[in-house]
Write a protein that holds these residues in place. Structure first.
Motif, mmCIF file in Angstrom:
data_model
loop_
_atom_site.group_PDB
_atom_site.id
_atom_site.type_symbol
_atom_site.label_atom_id
_atom_site.label_comp_id
_atom_site.label_asym_id
_atom_site.label_seq_id
_atom_site.Cartn_x
_atom_site.Cartn_y
_atom_site.Cartn_z
ATOM 1 N N TYR A 112 -10.713 20.917 -44.945
ATOM 2 C CA TYR A 112 -9.748 20.573 -45.881
ATOM 3 C C TYR A 112 -8.363 21.524 -46.068
ATOM 4 C CZ TYR A 112 -11.653 16.185 -47.591
ATOM 5 O OH TYR A 112 -12.348 14.920 -47.731
ATOM 6 N N VAL A 113 -7.221 21.102 -46.584
ATOM 7 C CA VAL A 113 -6.423 22.333 -47.160
ATOM 8 C C VAL A 113 -5.844 21.717 -48.662
ATOM 9 C CG1 VAL A 113 -5.385 22.530 -44.693
ATOM 10 C CG2 VAL A 113 -4.645 20.606 -46.278
ATOM 11 N N GLU A 114 -5.222 22.976 -49.223
ATOM 12 C CA GLU A 114 -4.903 22.550 -50.604
ATOM 13 C C GLU A 114 -3.641 21.711 -50.687
ATOM 14 O OE1 GLU A 114 -2.294 24.983 -54.021
ATOM 15 O OE2 GLU A 114 -4.350 26.052 -53.095
ATOM 16 N N LEU A 115 -3.869 20.699 -51.496
ATOM 17 C CA LEU A 115 -2.627 19.491 -51.282
ATOM 18 C C LEU A 115 -1.628 19.697 -52.716
ATOM 19 C CD1 LEU A 115 -4.737 16.477 -50.658
ATOM 20 C CD2 LEU A 115 -3.491 17.782 -49.135
ATOM 21 N N GLY A 116 -2.107 20.207 -53.834
ATOM 22 C CA GLY A 116 -1.483 20.532 -54.832
ATOM 23 C C GLY A 116 -2.312 20.904 -55.999
ATOM 24 N N ARG A 117 -1.433 21.373 -56.929
ATOM 25 C CA ARG A 117 -2.076 22.235 -58.307
ATOM 26 C C ARG A 117 -1.361 21.520 -59.422
ATOM 27 N NH1 ARG A 117 -4.065 27.661 -57.685
ATOM 28 N NH2 ARG A 117 -4.445 27.994 -55.236
ATOM 29 N N GLU A 118 -2.241 21.345 -60.403
ATOM 30 C CA GLU A 118 -1.567 20.981 -61.744
ATOM 31 C C GLU A 118 -2.379 22.097 -62.719
ATOM 32 O OE1 GLU A 118 -1.872 16.983 -64.673
ATOM 33 O OE2 GLU A 118 -1.041 16.841 -62.341
ATOM 34 N N GLY A 119 -1.664 22.734 -63.385
ATOM 35 C CA GLY A 119 -2.378 23.696 -64.340
ATOM 36 C C GLY A 119 -3.331 24.590 -63.396
ATOM 37 N N LEU A 120 -4.607 24.785 -64.008
ATOM 38 C CA LEU A 120 -5.462 25.473 -63.365
ATOM 39 C C LEU A 120 -6.443 24.566 -62.188
ATOM 40 C CD1 LEU A 120 -7.070 27.449 -66.116
ATOM 41 C CD2 LEU A 120 -5.539 28.052 -64.292
ATOM 42 N N ASP A 121 -6.038 23.474 -62.130
ATOM 43 C CA ASP A 121 -6.783 22.341 -61.134
ATOM 44 C C ASP A 121 -6.174 22.306 -59.943
ATOM 45 O OD1 ASP A 121 -7.939 21.685 -63.502
ATOM 46 O OD2 ASP A 121 -6.938 19.601 -63.649
ATOM 47 N N ILE A 122 -6.931 21.978 -58.894
ATOM 48 C CA ILE A 122 -6.419 22.058 -57.432
ATOM 49 C C ILE A 122 -7.233 21.079 -56.637
ATOM 50 C CG2 ILE A 122 -6.669 23.466 -55.195
ATOM 51 C CD1 ILE A 122 -7.097 25.975 -57.004
ATOM 52 N N PRO B 229 -7.800 16.359 -46.545
ATOM 53 C CA PRO B 229 -7.635 16.474 -45.138
ATOM 54 C C PRO B 229 -6.073 16.939 -44.916
ATOM 55 C CG PRO B 229 -8.612 14.310 -45.446
ATOM 56 C CD PRO B 229 -8.147 14.916 -46.923
ATOM 57 N N PRO B 230 -5.893 17.621 -43.825
ATOM 58 C CA PRO B 230 -4.578 18.111 -43.505
ATOM 59 C C PRO B 230 -3.792 16.956 -43.211
ATOM 60 C CG PRO B 230 -6.193 19.165 -41.722
ATOM 61 C CD PRO B 230 -6.917 18.493 -43.044
ATOM 62 N N GLY B 231 -2.333 16.676 -43.558
ATOM 63 C CA GLY B 231 -1.523 15.994 -43.203
ATOM 64 C C GLY B 231 -1.973 14.691 -43.614
ATOM 65 N N ARG B 232 -2.540 14.424 -44.456
ATOM 66 C CA ARG B 232 -2.996 13.025 -45.084
ATOM 67 C C ARG B 232 -2.701 13.003 -46.465
ATOM 68 N NH1 ARG B 232 -5.886 10.064 -41.175
ATOM 69 N NH2 ARG B 232 -6.862 11.544 -39.764
ATOM 70 N N GLY B 233 -2.951 13.794 -47.283
ATOM 71 C CA GLY B 233 -2.538 13.677 -48.792
ATOM 72 C C GLY B 233 -3.249 12.766 -49.516
ATOM 73 N N SER B 234 -3.285 12.411 -50.699
ATOM 74 C CA SER B 234 -3.983 11.452 -51.283
ATOM 75 C C SER B 234 -3.837 10.012 -50.736
ATOM 76 C CB SER B 234 -3.685 11.497 -52.979
ATOM 77 O OG SER B 234 -3.743 12.829 -53.496
ATOM 78 N N GLY B 235 -5.048 9.295 -51.092
ATOM 79 C CA GLY B 235 -4.865 7.914 -50.675
ATOM 80 C C GLY B 235 -5.303 7.508 -49.304
ATOM 81 N N GLY B 236 -5.468 8.853 -48.530
ATOM 82 C CA GLY B 236 -5.724 8.438 -47.125
ATOM 83 C C GLY B 236 -7.613 8.182 -46.859
ATOM 84 N N PRO B 237 -7.959 7.739 -45.626
ATOM 85 C CA PRO B 237 -9.232 7.295 -45.475
ATOM 86 C C PRO B 237 -10.254 8.215 -46.178
ATOM 87 C CG PRO B 237 -8.136 8.239 -43.337
ATOM 88 C CD PRO B 237 -7.072 8.363 -44.428
ATOM 89 N N GLN B 238 -10.006 9.456 -46.323
ATOM 90 C CA GLN B 238 -10.970 10.156 -46.766
ATOM 91 C C GLN B 238 -10.633 10.236 -48.318
ATOM 92 O OE1 GLN B 238 -10.602 13.107 -43.425
ATOM 93 N NE2 GLN B 238 -12.804 13.355 -43.997
ATOM 94 N N PRO B 239 -11.648 10.625 -48.915
ATOM 95 C CA PRO B 239 -11.133 11.146 -50.394
ATOM 96 C C PRO B 239 -10.868 12.494 -50.385
ATOM 97 C CG PRO B 239 -13.567 10.717 -50.380
ATOM 98 C CD PRO B 239 -13.007 10.203 -49.094
ATOM 99 N N ASP C 285 -7.470 12.432 -35.873
ATOM 100 C CA ASP C 285 -6.142 13.086 -36.696
ATOM 101 C C ASP C 285 -5.006 12.088 -35.963
ATOM 102 O OD1 ASP C 285 -4.480 14.736 -37.301
ATOM 103 O OD2 ASP C 285 -4.725 16.489 -35.784
ATOM 104 N N ASP C 286 -4.339 11.484 -37.128
ATOM 105 C CA ASP C 286 -3.272 10.456 -36.440
ATOM 106 C C ASP C 286 -2.230 11.215 -36.960
ATOM 107 O OD1 ASP C 286 -3.349 10.335 -39.402
ATOM 108 O OD2 ASP C 286 -3.500 8.132 -39.465
#
Length: 132
Positions: free
Chosen positions: A28-38, A42-52, A128-129
């Motif tokens: 996986y890769v870092e998708l975002g941060r909100e405060g101290l939460d990370i 999956p790379p290139g997919r973001g939230s809502g993709g086929p993997q949580p 990897d689509d």
């Protein structure tokens, strides 16, 4: 209509340490941060993709006892023994939750002690689509 799991949230004292660990383990890769939460996923997919995605949520409240939920992972490009060595080298540790020793899986813990299991069956990686 049905729901599907899009995010798993794990409370932790050091989100960066666990983000680094789980990114290494899952690819996986870092998708975002909100405060101290990370949030990682999956790379290139973001939230809502086929993997949580995983959200490593900062908490000063330490966990007590065994978690009622744990993650299971399967190797995708090697056998279970080789994957076990990779996970241990990445910072996982073996965990004893009362197993007999005859199980086909290994019980491990991440750097903060959260148990997860390495199963035996090798599975195909998610296609990897992002190159299409």
């Amino acid at each position: 209509m049905a729901c599907r799991i899009t995010e798993l949230v794990l409370d932790c004292t050091d989100p960066q340490r666990l983000a680094d660990f789980w990114c290494e383990i899952l690819g996986y890769v870092e998708l975002g941060r909100e405060g101290l939460d990370i949030e990682i996923g999956p790379p290139g997919r973001g939230s809502g993709g086929p993997q949580p995605t995983l959200i490593l949520s900062h908490s000063t409240d330490p966990r007590r006892g065994k978690l009622p939920l744990h993650l299971d992972v399967n190797p995708t490009d090697r056998d279970q023994d080789a994957e076990l060595h990779r996970l241990l080298a990445a910072g996982a540790s073996t965990a004893d939750v009362g197993q007999s020793g005859g199980e086909s899986w290994h019980v491990l813990a991440d750097p903060e002690g959260n148990e997860f299991c390495l199963l035996r069956r090798r599975v195909e990686p998610v296609p990897d689509d992002t190159t299409a």
